[in-house]
Each structure stands twice: as structure tokens, then as C-alpha cells.
Design a protein around this motif. Structure first.
Motif, PDB file in Angstrom:
ATOM      1  N   GLU A 134     -10.325   5.493  14.722  1.00  0.00           N
ATOM      2  CA  GLU A 134      -9.593   6.507  13.947  1.00  0.00           C
ATOM      3  C   GLU A 134      -9.678   7.897  14.559  1.00  0.00           C
ATOM      4  O   GLU A 134      -8.942   8.810  14.164  1.00  0.00           O
ATOM      5  CB  GLU A 134     -10.118   6.533  12.515  1.00  0.00           C
ATOM      6  CG  GLU A 134      -9.850   5.241  11.753  1.00  0.00           C
ATOM      7  CD  GLU A 134     -10.330   5.328  10.318  1.00  0.00           C
ATOM      8  OE1 GLU A 134     -10.996   6.328   9.970  1.00  0.00           O
ATOM      9  OE2 GLU A 134     -10.043   4.390   9.541  1.00  0.00           O
ATOM     10  N   ARG A 159      -2.640   0.004  11.883  1.00  0.00           N
ATOM     11  CA  ARG A 159      -3.813   0.788  11.462  1.00  0.00           C
ATOM     12  C   ARG A 159      -4.040   0.657   9.967  1.00  0.00           C
ATOM     13  O   ARG A 159      -5.169   0.523   9.498  1.00  0.00           O
ATOM     14  CB  ARG A 159      -3.609   2.260  11.844  1.00  0.00           C
ATOM     15  CG  ARG A 159      -4.104   2.579  13.231  1.00  0.00           C
ATOM     16  CD  ARG A 159      -4.322   4.052  13.415  1.00  0.00           C
ATOM     17  NE  ARG A 159      -5.257   4.257  14.494  1.00  0.00           N
ATOM     18  CZ  ARG A 159      -5.393   5.383  15.161  1.00  0.00           C
ATOM     19  NH1 ARG A 159      -4.641   6.427  14.857  1.00  0.00           N
ATOM     20  NH2 ARG A 159      -6.272   5.490  16.135  1.00  0.00           N
ATOM     21  N   GLN A 160      -2.960   0.698   9.217  1.00  0.00           N
ATOM     22  CA  GLN A 160      -3.057   0.590   7.767  1.00  0.00           C
ATOM     23  C   GLN A 160      -3.638  -0.769   7.373  1.00  0.00           C
ATOM     24  O   GLN A 160      -4.420  -0.878   6.419  1.00  0.00           O
ATOM     25  CB  GLN A 160      -1.684   0.781   7.123  1.00  0.00           C
ATOM     26  CG  GLN A 160      -1.697   0.825   5.602  1.00  0.00           C
ATOM     27  CD  GLN A 160      -2.483   2.008   5.048  1.00  0.00           C
ATOM     28  OE1 GLN A 160      -2.486   3.082   5.646  1.00  0.00           O
ATOM     29  NE2 GLN A 160      -3.182   1.798   3.939  1.00  0.00           N
ATOM     30  N   SER A 161      -3.287  -1.806   8.140  1.00  0.00           N
ATOM     31  CA  SER A 161      -3.765  -3.156   7.821  1.00  0.00           C
ATOM     32  C   SER A 161      -5.262  -3.304   8.047  1.00  0.00           C
ATOM     33  O   SER A 161      -5.892  -4.228   7.529  1.00  0.00           O
ATOM     34  CB  SER A 161      -3.020  -4.189   8.667  1.00  0.00           C
ATOM     35  OG  SER A 161      -3.438  -4.135  10.036  1.00  0.00           O
ATOM     36  N   GLN A 203      -7.423  -1.068   7.098  1.00  0.00           N
ATOM     37  CA  GLN A 203      -8.125  -0.394   6.013  1.00  0.00           C
ATOM     38  C   GLN A 203      -8.572  -1.404   4.944  1.00  0.00           C
ATOM     39  O   GLN A 203      -7.852  -2.374   4.681  1.00  0.00           O
ATOM     40  CB  GLN A 203      -7.235   0.664   5.364  1.00  0.00           C
ATOM     41  CG  GLN A 203      -6.790   1.753   6.327  1.00  0.00           C
ATOM     42  CD  GLN A 203      -7.966   2.477   6.961  1.00  0.00           C
ATOM     43  OE1 GLN A 203      -8.917   2.859   6.267  1.00  0.00           O
ATOM     44  NE2 GLN A 203      -7.924   2.638   8.275  1.00  0.00           N
ATOM     45  N   PRO A 204      -9.730  -1.202   4.339  1.00  0.00           N
ATOM     46  CA  PRO A 204     -10.193  -2.114   3.281  1.00  0.00           C
ATOM     47  C   PRO A 204      -9.190  -2.166   2.142  1.00  0.00           C
ATOM     48  O   PRO A 204      -8.614  -1.139   1.754  1.00  0.00           O
ATOM     49  CB  PRO A 204     -11.514  -1.489   2.819  1.00  0.00           C
ATOM     50  CG  PRO A 204     -11.959  -0.630   3.972  1.00  0.00           C
ATOM     51  CD  PRO A 204     -10.697  -0.118   4.604  1.00  0.00           C
ATOM     52  N   LYS A 205      -8.938  -3.353   1.650  1.00  0.00           N
ATOM     53  CA  LYS A 205      -8.000  -3.531   0.536  1.00  0.00           C
ATOM     54  C   LYS A 205      -8.645  -3.030  -0.760  1.00  0.00           C
ATOM     55  O   LYS A 205      -9.793  -3.342  -1.058  1.00  0.00           O
ATOM     56  CB  LYS A 205      -7.614  -4.990   0.383  1.00  0.00           C
ATOM     57  CG  LYS A 205      -6.953  -5.592   1.632  1.00  0.00           C
ATOM     58  CD  LYS A 205      -5.595  -4.971   1.881  1.00  0.00           C
ATOM     59  CE  LYS A 205      -4.843  -5.706   2.984  1.00  0.00           C
ATOM     60  NZ  LYS A 205      -5.537  -5.685   4.283  1.00  0.00           N
ATOM     61  N   ARG A 206      -7.884  -2.234  -1.507  1.00  0.00           N
ATOM     62  CA  ARG A 206      -8.373  -1.763  -2.789  1.00  0.00           C
ATOM     63  C   ARG A 206      -8.100  -2.786  -3.875  1.00  0.00           C
ATOM     64  O   ARG A 206      -7.054  -3.392  -3.945  1.00  0.00           O
ATOM     65  CB  ARG A 206      -7.683  -0.445  -3.170  1.00  0.00           C
ATOM     66  CG  ARG A 206      -8.061   0.707  -2.234  1.00  0.00           C
ATOM     67  CD  ARG A 206      -7.405   1.988  -2.694  1.00  0.00           C
ATOM     68  NE  ARG A 206      -7.793   3.118  -1.831  1.00  0.00           N
ATOM     69  CZ  ARG A 206      -7.353   4.356  -2.023  1.00  0.00           C
ATOM     70  NH1 ARG A 206      -6.532   4.633  -3.029  1.00  0.00           N
ATOM     71  NH2 ARG A 206      -7.738   5.321  -1.226  1.00  0.00           N
TER      72      ARG A 206
END
Length: 273
Positions: free
Chosen positions: A230, A265-267, A269-272
Motif C-alpha cells: 500500500e 487492491r480493493q479485493s 482488503q479484509p471483508k467487512r
């Protein structure tokens, strides 16, 4: 049952058209047989393992009446994605196109057969939430169990053919990470002192795959590593990888990752919840 994974004891079914997208792993349990692959005839007996990507290229299957085999086939791209790009699998795939038969010891054959049976027994569990991950882990175990005898075979191989040498030199170049900035076939041809056409034809003939496919297989992990950092902006990554423009970089990501760099990049990220 998913068509990505298939198991059978039918020797004559190993080159069926529906298996053209798979990698075939066939173990001879008894008897003997022969087949033609890449214009060469191969003979197999008990404890011989056959590993062939896209087995529809196999011809002239012939087996004795006492022949017994078991085979497992899985989607080729699925298997390739399980392994790091610089793994033994790349160099190994070259030698398997040259000679797809590996002789196993009784112990190695028993281990591999157990791998086949674990995969066979879980193939119908596609209703599970993590089915592909489960099958991937079992496939990975099978592949590493194959790497051991395969590496032992290649360690004693004295084959010094010019074409095999060129391909091995290409793989050594790519293993240095040079594809971070060099992704053109002409660059590698110049480094190896051959014409681009000679390099392309040789790699295709020896491995069954294009030079570009190997370049991208080495480049994509580098790309993913940068996108996972990042601290680096997309512009910085494009510059580090020597893309001519940010739009060119984005097109490359979309083609080889299946999504834009920002979406990838978004994928990560930890899933909320």
C-alpha cells in the motif's frame, strides 16, 4: 461433479476431447501399454507415471489385456495457479513435454495412488463453501509428491540438446525477475543470441507454450506483490515496471489479473461483516 476434476480407470479415455483443458496424471498399476505424444512413442509398465498437459494430443493408445491404470485430471490453469511462477513446475513442465513418463518406486507409487484416491473421494463435494480451496490443497500435495521423483529423474538426465538448452537459458533469465521491466520476446531473443522466431518456435515445440506465456507467468507475481504494498501508488508501480503509461499498466492488469489494479487492491482488503 465439476468438469475441472476427473478420475477414471479407463486407459483409453485419457485423451478424450473433454480433457483438452486439463493436465493428466496417469499411474500404471499392472500390465503395460504404449501411446504416441509429440510424435514420440512411449511404453509404460507397472509404477510408471504419465503427466501430460492437454492430453488430447496423445495418439495411438494401445494396452495389453492385463493393463490396469488409474488417472486423475484437473484443469491445467487451476493447477498452474496453485504454484509460484518460479517453482520447479516451470522447468519441470519443459522436461515433461520432452518425456512425460516418470518411473516410480513401489513406495512413491503407493503415495501417489493415495493422493489420487483422496482427490477422487472429495470430487463430489462441490456443495462445500471452500470446495476449490479444498481440492487445491489436495492437488498441491499430489504435485509435490510428483516433483520428488521427477526431480530425481531429471538430475540423472544427460540430455544436452540445443533446443532444450535454449529453453533452460530462457527460464534462468526469467527467474532473475527481469520481466519486471522486460516483457518483449525480442529482448530475450537478443540476450540468447537467437532470432525472435527461432526462440518462439523452439519454446513452443519443447514446452507446448509460448514465450509470452512464460514471461507473463513470471511477471504477474511481481505485479501482485507491488499491488499488495500500500506504500506504492499505481503510478509508482507503473514506473517501477517500466510501463509506457498508466493506461497501459491498467490494461495489462485487466488482462492478466482479470480486474483493474484498483479493483485488485480493493479485493485484498479484509471483508467487512
Amino acid at each position: 461433479m465439476s468438469t475441472d476434476f476427473q478420475y477414471s480407470t479407463d486407459f483409453y479415455g485419457m485423451n478424450a476431447l473433454e480433457l483438452s483443458h486439463t493436465c493428466m496424471h496417469l499411474l500404471c498399476l499392472a500390465g503395460e501399454a504404449s501411446f504416441v505424444f509429440n510424435e514420440h512413442c512411449y511404453h509404460i509398465i507397472k509404477n510408471d507415471l504419465v503427466v501430460i498437459p492437454m492430453p488430447d494430443r496423445v495418439r495411438n493408445l494401445a494396452g495389453h489385456t492385463d493393463l490396469q491404470v488409474e488417472w486423475f485430471a484437473a484443469d491445467y490453469k487451476f493447477l498452474q495457479n496453485l504454484l509460484p511462477s518460479n517453482n520447479y513446475s516451470i522447468g519441470g513442465s519443459i522436461s515433461l513435454n520432452h518425456d512425460p513418463v516418470i518411473s516410480l518406486t513401489d513406495e512413491q507409487a503407493a503415495i501417489l495412488l493415495a493422493d489420487f484416491h483422496r482427490l477422487r473421494d472429495r470430487m463430489d463435494d462441490s456443495h462445500l463453501l471452500f470446495y476449490r480451496e479444498l481440492m487445491g490443497s489436495l492437488c498441491l500435495t499430489m504435485m509435490y509428491d510428483i516433483f520428488e521423483p521427477h526431480a530425481q529423474r531429471d538430475a540423472t538426465d544427460t540430455h544436452t540438446d540445443r533446443t532444450a538448452y535454449i529453453v533452460k537459458q530462457l527460464m534462468q533469465l526469467l527467474s532473475t525477475g527481469i520481466s519486471r521491466t522486460e516483457r518483449e520476446v525480442t529482448y530475450y531473443a537478443e540476450r540468447l543470441n537467437v532470432s525472435p522466431k527461432y526462440l518462439s518456435d523452439t519454446v513452443k515445440r519443447v514446452t507446448g507454450h509460448s514465450v509470452s506465456s512464460y514471461i507473463h507467468r513470471h511477471t504477474v507475481p511481481i505485479l501482485k506483490n507491488y499491488l499488495g504494498d500500500e506504500r506504492l501508488s499505481l503510478t509508482q508501480i507503473a514506473e517501477l515496471m517500466d510501463f509506457s503509461s498508466l493506461s497501459h499498466f491498467s490494461r495489462y492488469c485487466s488482462k492478466h489479473l482479470g480486474q483493474s489494479p484498483s479493483d485488485y487492491r480493493q479485493s485484498l482488503q479484509p471483508k467487512r461483516e
